[in-house]
Write an enzyme that holds these catalytic residues in place. Structure first.
Site, PDB file in Angstrom:
ATOM      1  N   HIS B  48       0.825  -1.124   0.024  1.00 51.96           N
ATOM      2  CA  HIS B  48      -0.081  -0.100   0.025  1.00 51.96           C
ATOM      3  C   HIS B  48       0.807   1.265   0.005  1.00 51.96           C
ATOM      4  CE1 HIS B  48      -3.792   1.870   0.639  1.00 51.96           C
ATOM      5  NE2 HIS B  48      -3.090   3.004   1.408  1.00 51.96           N
ATOM      6  N   TYR B  51       4.329   0.605  -2.961  1.00 49.16           N
ATOM      7  CA  TYR B  51       3.983   0.334  -4.279  1.00 49.16           C
ATOM      8  C   TYR B  51       5.138  -0.773  -5.047  1.00 49.16           C
ATOM      9  CZ  TYR B  51       0.667   4.032  -4.601  1.00 49.16           C
ATOM     10  OH  TYR B  51      -0.303   4.846  -4.254  1.00 49.16           O
ATOM     11  N   LYS B  91      -7.156  13.624  -7.223  1.00 44.30           N
ATOM     12  CA  LYS B  91      -6.437  12.549  -7.220  1.00 44.30           C
ATOM     13  C   LYS B  91      -7.533  11.473  -6.776  1.00 44.30           C
ATOM     14  CE  LYS B  91      -2.561   9.995  -4.466  1.00 44.30           C
ATOM     15  NZ  LYS B  91      -2.090   9.895  -3.397  1.00 44.30           N
ATOM     16  N   SER B  94      -8.331   4.152  -3.384  1.00 46.90           N
ATOM     17  CA  SER B  94      -9.157   3.231  -3.091  1.00 46.90           C
ATOM     18  C   SER B  94      -9.361   3.049  -1.569  1.00 46.90           C
ATOM     19  CB  SER B  94      -8.484   1.852  -3.585  1.00 46.90           C
ATOM     20  OG  SER B  94      -7.337   1.531  -2.664  1.00 46.90           O
ATOM     21  N   HIS B  95     -10.520   2.525  -1.056  1.00 48.47           N
ATOM     22  CA  HIS B  95     -10.637   2.191   0.317  1.00 48.47           C
ATOM     23  C   HIS B  95     -11.558   0.861   0.281  1.00 48.47           C
ATOM     24  CE1 HIS B  95     -10.158   4.378   4.493  1.00 48.47           C
ATOM     25  NE2 HIS B  95      -9.082   4.159   3.955  1.00 48.47           N
ATOM     26  N   HIS B  97     -10.638  -2.536   0.661  1.00 54.29           N
ATOM     27  CA  HIS B  97     -10.821  -3.568   2.196  1.00 54.29           C
ATOM     28  C   HIS B  97     -11.524  -2.841   3.420  1.00 54.29           C
ATOM     29  CE1 HIS B  97      -7.621  -6.326   0.617  1.00 54.29           C
ATOM     30  NE2 HIS B  97      -8.541  -6.342  -0.526  1.00 54.29           N
ATOM     31  N   GLU B 312      -3.594   5.146  12.497  1.00 53.51           N
ATOM     32  CA  GLU B 312      -4.107   5.673  11.503  1.00 53.51           C
ATOM     33  C   GLU B 312      -5.227   6.448  11.926  1.00 53.51           C
ATOM     34  OE1 GLU B 312      -4.810   3.183   8.072  1.00 53.51           O
ATOM     35  OE2 GLU B 312      -2.542   2.349   8.040  1.00 53.51           O
ATOM     36  N   GLN B 314      -7.705   9.442  12.070  1.00 56.79           N
ATOM     37  CA  GLN B 314      -8.263  10.414  11.061  1.00 56.79           C
ATOM     38  C   GLN B 314      -7.738  11.643  11.426  1.00 56.79           C
ATOM     39  OE1 GLN B 314      -9.386   9.020   7.675  1.00 56.79           O
ATOM     40  NE2 GLN B 314      -8.000   7.498   8.654  1.00 56.79           N
TER      41      GLN B 314
END
Lengths: 242, 741
Positions: B48, B51, B91, B94-95, B97, B312, B314
C-alpha cells in the site's frame, strides 16, 4: 442610504456560509459580513442569515448545540427586537431548537439524506420574505438534508395555518401539493415557516443555491430580494442598531 | 506499560515482511531493529505504501508535460495549471478492504483521506467523485454493502461541504466479496499558495495538528495488502472511524496557515500515520526529523511507541512550521478548536529519530523507508491467463438474435449497470458551493469556477469487463471514454489520475492483467495528450472465490475555457436534427447486452481504434467551439439504442425522437453493441451542413439519424416505446432493486 447589510453566522461546521455570502454580496449586490459563533455583536447588520451545514458536527440533534453559542444570544435578542432573521436548512433547525420558530425537523421519512431540485408553492405572499412573490407562485430550488421532516403538535399546526405562518409547501411544478412532491415527509408538505411577528423565517430548501441560471434556477433570488426590499422600506428606527 | 515483544524473523513475517526484506532491514541498520522500527518498516514496505510490485511499471507512464506542475508521485496529489494563476489538485484513491468489512466507515474515511490529500496542498476541495463496484445486487449482503457505502460517502462529503458530482456504480459477481470503493477529490489553489509535502530547514519545529491519536487503524496499510478471507471480519478494528466535522475545521485551519505563509511543508496522515508523514517528508527534503512521542496528544492511555507511530487515526496532519511562527499556528488552530502541538524538529542528519518515555525507540535513515529510496522494488512474473483462450474463442453466431428489440431495450434500460444511479446520488449533496452546472447523470460533471469564465469537467470511467476480456485494450477504452465524456460537455481533456484495482500481484496471471493495463493506459494517455498525474494501486482485491475484474479506474480532468461552451447530453428542442458520429461495428463482445440478456461474458473488448477516437473527439470539440451543437452524448454501455434513449429522458423535459439507421448486420449488434468512439449529437436543422462539413474535415463518419420530437422513441421498425415508460424504467429500476427488504 447605506446599503442593506446581511450578517452570515459561521458556526464550526457551517458549510453553506460562503454560498450565502456569495449570493447576497455578489449576486444581489448587498453588503455582507460573516459573524463568528463566538462573537457577541451582530456588527450592525440588517438581516441575519443562519446558513446550512452541520453546526458543531450535529452529532447530537441538528442545531441542538448551536443554540447555546454566544452569537445565538445576540440573534435571539435581535429577533425579539424585530430584526429580520432567516434560517436555511441547518439554520432552520437551529431556529426551531432555539425557540424562535415553532416545531422541529425530524429525520426524513425515507431515513436517507436527500438532495434534489424541488418545487415549492408560495402559500402567503406579501410577507417580508415573500413580498415579491404572488400567492401560489411555484419556485424551484434544491434541498439537501437528512433531517428536514417538519413536525409539530396538532394545536401548533392549526395555529400556524390559521395565522398564515406557513410560507411555502412542497408541490409539483404546476403547484399541486402531493405526497410525491414531498421529499422528506414533512407535515402537510411544509417547506418553510415564519414566526407570528413576521420577522423570523426558516426553510429547508436552499434559495442561495438558486440565484443564477448557470446553476439551474434563479428563483431563490426572489426570497432574498423580498427581504432586501422589506429592510429598505421599513422605517430606520424599527430595529435599534448596535 | 507493556514490554515490547522481542524482535525475531518470525515476528517480522507476522507483520508481513519477507525474510529477504527482514535481512535488508538488518543490513540497513547494522543491528536488530527495535519493535517500533520493525513496525515502521512493515507498514512503509507494505504494498500500500511502497508500490513495490507496481512502481517499475508505473514509471513507464507519461508522467509530465502538458499543464502538469508537479511530476506524478512528488506530492500528495497531482497538480495541473488552468490559467489565471490557478491550478487544480486532484487524485483518486481506493478504500476497498475497509469498505468490505465496515461499509459505512470504510467509505466515509476513504472520502476523508482523499479530501485531505487535496487540501494539504493548499487547495480547497470543490468536487468529489466516487467509483463503486459491487457484486450481484440480488444478494442481501451486497445490498447491505451498497447501502452502507453510499450513505458513508454521503455522510462524509455532505457534512464536510463538498459536492459529490460524478462517479460510477457497477455490479458484477466478480466483486461479490471484495467491493471496490474509489474516491476522488478535486480542488483549486492559487499558484503562489501551493504547499509542499517536504521537511527542510534544520531546527524548524514539527507540529501535529487536528485530532488526537488513538489505537484505531493500526496496521490498516498492512490489512490493505493481503487478500480478504474468512477472518477479515476480525480485522474490523483496522478500520478507522471518520469525523467529517473535524475534517471541515482542519480544512479551514490548514488553508489559513498556508495562506499566511507559516508552513514549510505539510502532509496528511493516512495510511501508516506519523510513520509515513515523518519518513516521506524527511526523505523528500533530504533532511531528518526528531520526534518525541510523549508530546503527541493521545486519546487512549498507555499507548506504546509502536501504536502511536502506526495509528491511522483520521483528521490529522504533520506540519513543518517556519521557525518563529509556532504561536500563530497554535492560535489559528485554537480558533478552530483543534490541537497544534510541537512534537519535534527538523534535523540535517537524514535520520528519523523517535523517542518515547525518555528512550530512543527508533533511529533509522528516513530515505530507507520510502518509495524511490530504500523500499524494495520487485518485478513480478507475468503469464497470459488461460481464460483468455476461452473468452477469445467466443463467436456471436452462438447467440440467437432476439426478435423483439423493444423488449431488449426495456431489459437493458432497467439493468443495474445502465439504469439511472439517482437512488445513490440523491443521497449526496451535489449542489453545495453553488458551482455545479452539471451534476451526476450527465456524461461528465461540470463545475464552474467563480470569478472566471472557466469550468472544469470531471469524469471517472472503467468497464472492468472490457479489461478482463482484453486488459490492454480495455484500459485504453477506459482512458478514451473518460476523455470522450469530458469532451461531450465542451471540455479539453487535460490529465488523468488513476486507481488501479487488481488481485494478488504474486499470481503471474494477475500481474499480466496489471502490466497490460498499465501499457494500455500509457499508450492511450500519450495518444490523447493527457499525462498521468498520479494515483493509487490497490492489489489483493480477491475473496475466496477469486480476483475481481481488473479495474483500472480513470479519473479525467477537463477544462472548459468559456462557460458558454458547456454542452449537455440530452435532446433539448423538438425539430432538432439527430446525428451519429463514428462508425458502428458488428460487435457484441463484452457488451452489457451479452452479459445481462444472455448471461455471457465473452468475446474481445469492443472494437476500438485510438486514431478514430481522436478524430471523433476533435470533430465534436470543433462543433462545440463553433456553437452549432444542442447536445452531445457518448455511446457506451447498452449501445446505440440505450444512448438514444438516454438522450430522450435525462433532460429536465423528456422528449422523443424518430430515428432511422441502416441495418447492415445483425440487429443486436447494431442496437446494443458497444463498439467505441461514437457520439450522438443534435443541432438546429439549419446547422446540418456545418456538422457535415466539420465531420468531413476530421474524416469522421457522420449519419443523420433523424429528428427530435414526439413522446416516443422510434428506431426503424424495430423500436417503439413511450418516453414516459422509458423514464420510469430508467429512473426507478435501481431503487426497486436495492430498497426491497
Amino acid at each position: 442610504m447605506a446599503p442593506v447589510r446581511f450578517g452570515i453566522v459561521v458556526f464550526p461546521g457551517s458549510n453553506c456560509d460562503h454560498d450565502a455570502y456569495y449570493a447576497v454580496k455578489h449576486v444581489l449586490g448587498a453588503d455582507a459580513v460573516f459573524l463568528w459563533h463566538r462573537d457577541t455583536t451582530l456588527r450592525g447588520v440588517d438581516v441575519v442569515i443562519l446558513p446550512g451545514g452541520f453546526s458543531y458536527g450535529d452529532y447530537l440533534r441538528c442545531g441542538a448545540i448551536a443554540r447555546f453559542s454566544p452569537i445565538m444570544k445576540e440573534v435571539v435578542r435581535f429577533a425579539k427586537a424585530g430584526g429580520f432573521v432567516m434560517g436555511i436548512c441547518n439554520g432552520f433547525q437551529i431556529l426551531c431548537e432555539s425557540g424562535l420558530l415553532p416545531g422541529s425537523l425530524l429525520r426524513n421519512a425515507s431515513l436517507r439524506f436527500v438532495c434534489r431540485m424541488v418545487h415549492i408553492r408560495t402559500e402567503r405572499a406579501g410577507t417580508a420574505f415573500t413580498r415579491l412573490l404572488a400567492q401560489g407562485q411555484v419556485l424551484t430550488m434544491p434541498v439537501a438534508h437528512g433531517e428536514g421532516n417538519y413536525y409539530t403538535d396538532a394545536s401548533t399546526l392549526a395555529g400556524l395555518e390559521a395565522k398564515g405562518q406557513v410560507l411555502f409547501r412542497y408541490s409539483t411544478l404546476d403547484g399541486q401539493v402531493t405526497p410525491g412532491a414531498n421529499p422528506n415527509g414533512s407535515l402537510r408538505n411544509i417547506a418553510g415557516v415564519m414566526n407570528e411577528e413576521g420577522n423570523v423565517f426558516g426553510l429547508m430548501p436552499h434559495p442561495e443555491r438558486a440565484m443564477e441560471h448557470i446553476i439551474g434556477s434563479v428563483d431563490g433570488a426572489m426570497i432574498f430580494r423580498s427581504v432586501l426590499e422589506a429592510v429598505t422600506q421599513r422605517a430606520p428606527s424599527a430595529v435599534s442598531k448596535e | 506499560m507493556k514490554k515490547d515483544p522481542e524482535v525475531t524473523p518470525e515476528l517480522a513475517r507476522e507483520l508481513g515482511l519477507s525474510d529477504e526484506e527482514y535481512s535488508r532491514i538488518l543490513e540497513i541498520l547494522g543491528r536488530t531493529p527495535t519493535y517500533t522500527e520493525l513496525g515502521m518498516y512493515s507498514v512503509m514496505w507494505s504494498e500500500h505504501c511502497s508500490y513495490k510490485n507496481s512502481i517499475a511499471l508505473l514509471k513507464t507512464l507519461p508522467r509530465s508535460g502538458g499543464r502538469l506542475l508537479v511530476e506524478a508521485g512528488q506530492e500528495n496529489a497531482g497538480l495541473v495549471e488552468i490559467g489565471d494563476g490557478q491550478a487544480v489538485a486532484f487524485k483518486i484513491e481506493s478504500h476497498n478492504h475497509p469498505s468490505a468489512v465496515e461499509p459505512f466507515q470504510g467509505a466515509a474515511t476513504g472520502v476523508g483521506g482523499i479530501l485531505r490529500d487535496v487540501f494539504t496542498m493548499g487547495a480547497r476541495p470543490i468536487a468529489a467523485c466516487d467509483s463503486l463496484r459491487f457484486g450481484d445486487p440480488s444478494q442481501p449482503r451486497v445490498r447491505y454493502l451498497v447501502r452502507g457505502v453510499v450513505s458513508g460517502i454521503g455522510h462524509y462529503g455532505n457534512c464536510f461541504g463538498v459536492p459529490t458530482v460524478a462517479g460510477e456504480l457497477f455490479f458484477d459477481r466478480s466483486y461479490q466479496g471484495n467491493p471496490l470503493v474509489n474516491a476522488m477529490a478535486v480542488g483549486i489553489v492559487q499558484q503562489g499558495r501551493i504547499a509542499s509535502a517536504t521537511a527542510s530547514g534544520k531546527g524548524n519545529p514539527v507540529m501535529i495538528v487536528g485530532s488526537s491519536t488513538g489505537r484505531d487503524g493500526i496496521h490498516g496499510a498492512t490489512f490493505a495488502s493481503v487478500e480478504l478471507s474468512e477472518d477479515s471480519e476480525s480485522k474490523r478494528p483496522s478500520v478507522q472511524v471518520g469525523d467529517p466535522f473535524t475534517e471541515k475545521l482542519l480544512l479551514e485551519a490548514t488553508l489559513e496557515i498556508i495562506r499566511e505563509g507559516l508552513v514549510i511543508g505539510i502532509q496528511d496522515m493516512g495510511a501508516a500515520g506519523i510513520t509515513c508523514s515523518a519518513t516521506e517528508m524527511s526523505a523528500r527534503g533530504e533532511a531528518g526529523m526528531r520526534i518525541d512521542l510523549d508530546r503527541v496528544p493521545v486519546r487512549e492511555e498507555n499507548m506504546s511507541a509502536y501504536e502511536i507511530m502506526l495509528s491511522e487515526s483520521q483528521e490529522r496532519m504533520l506540519v513543518v512550521v517556519r521557525k518563529g511562527c509556532e504561536d500563530r499556528v497554535r492560535e489559528i488552530f485554537k480558533k478552530w478548536d483543534l490541537h497544534a502541538v510541537i512534537i519535534g524538529e527538523v534535523t540535517d542528519d537524514g535520520y528519523v529519530t523517535v523517542s518515547h518515555g525518555g528512550e530512543i525507540v527508533a533511529h533509522a535513515p528516513a530515505e530507507s523507508f520510502v518509495l524511490g529510496g530504500g523500499a524494495p522494488v520487485y518485478t513480478r512474473e507475468e503469464q497470459r491467463p488461460t481464460y483468455l483462450d476461452v473468452t477469445g474463442a467466443f463467436h456471436p453466431s452462438s447467440i440467437p438474435v432476439p426478435r423483439d428489440t423493444t423488449y431488449i431495450l426495456r431489459l437493458l434500460i432497467s439493468a443495474p449497470n445502465i439504469a439511472s444511479k439517482k437512488w445513490a446520488y440523491e443521497q449526496y449533496d451535489t449542489s453545495v458551493r453553488t458551482n455545479t452546472v452539471q451534476g451526476p447523470g450527465g456524461d461528465a460533471a461540470v463545475i464552474r469556477i467563480k470569478g472566471t469564465r472557466k469550468a472544469l469537467a470531471v469524469s471517472t470511467d472503467c468497464n472492468g469487463r472490457y479489461v478482463y476480456l482484453n486488459p490492454r485494450k480495455g484500459t485504453m477504452i477506459a482512458v478514451a471514454e473518460a476523455a470522450r465524456n469530458v469532451v461531450c460537455t465542451g471540455a479539453e481533456p487535460l490529465a488523468i489520475t488513476n486507481c488501479l484495482n487488481f488481485g494478488n500481484p504474486y499470481k503471474p496471471e494477475i500481474f499480466y492483467q496489471f502490466a497490460e493495463a498499465v501499457r494500455g493506459m500509457g499508450e492511450a494517455c500519450r495518444a490523447l495528450g493527457t499525462p498521468v498525474t498520479g494515483g493509487n494501486v490497490s492489489f489483493y482485491n480477491e475473496d475466496p472465490e477469486g480476483a475481481v475484474y481488473p479495474t483500472p479506474v480513470i479519473g479525467m480532468l477537463g477544462l472548459i475555457e468559456d462557460i458558454d461552451l458547456i454542452t449537455t447530453s440530452f435532446f433539448t428542442s423538438p425539430g432538432d436534427s439527430v446525428f451519429l458520429l463514428g462508425q458502428t461495428r458488428e460487435d457484441i463482445g463484452g457488451s452489457e447486452y451479452l452479459s445481462h440478456v444472455h448471461g455471457v461474458v465473452a468475446g474481445d473488448a469492443p472494437y476500438f481504434d485510438i486514431q478514430e477516437e481522436i478524430r471523433v473527439q476533435s470533430a465534436v470539440r470543433e462543433m462545440i467551439r463553433e456553437r452549432v451543437l444542442h447536445s452531445a452524448h457518448d455511446v457506451s454501455e447498452g449501445g446505440l439504442a440505450v444512448a438514444f434513449a438516454e438522450c430522450c429522458i435525462t433532460g429536465p423535459r423528456p422528449i422523443g425522437a424518430v430515428l432511422r439507421v441502416p441495418v447492415p448486420f445483425r440487429r443486436d449488434a447494431l442496437y446494443f453493441g458497444e463498439s467505441q468512439s461514437r457520439i450522438i449529437v443534435s443541432c438546429a436543422p439549419q446547422d446540418d451542413n456545418a456538422l457535415f462539413r466539420i465531420a468531413a474535415k476530421h474524416n469522421v463518419d457522420i449519419l443523420k439519424a433523424g429528428v427530435v420530437g414526439g413522446d416516443e422513441l422510434r428506431m426503424n421498425e424495430d423500436i417503439k416505446i413511450s418516453i414516459l415508460e422509458l423514464a420510469d424504467l430508467y429512473f426507478k429500476a435501481l431503487e426497486r432493486l436495492l430498497v426491497r427488504a
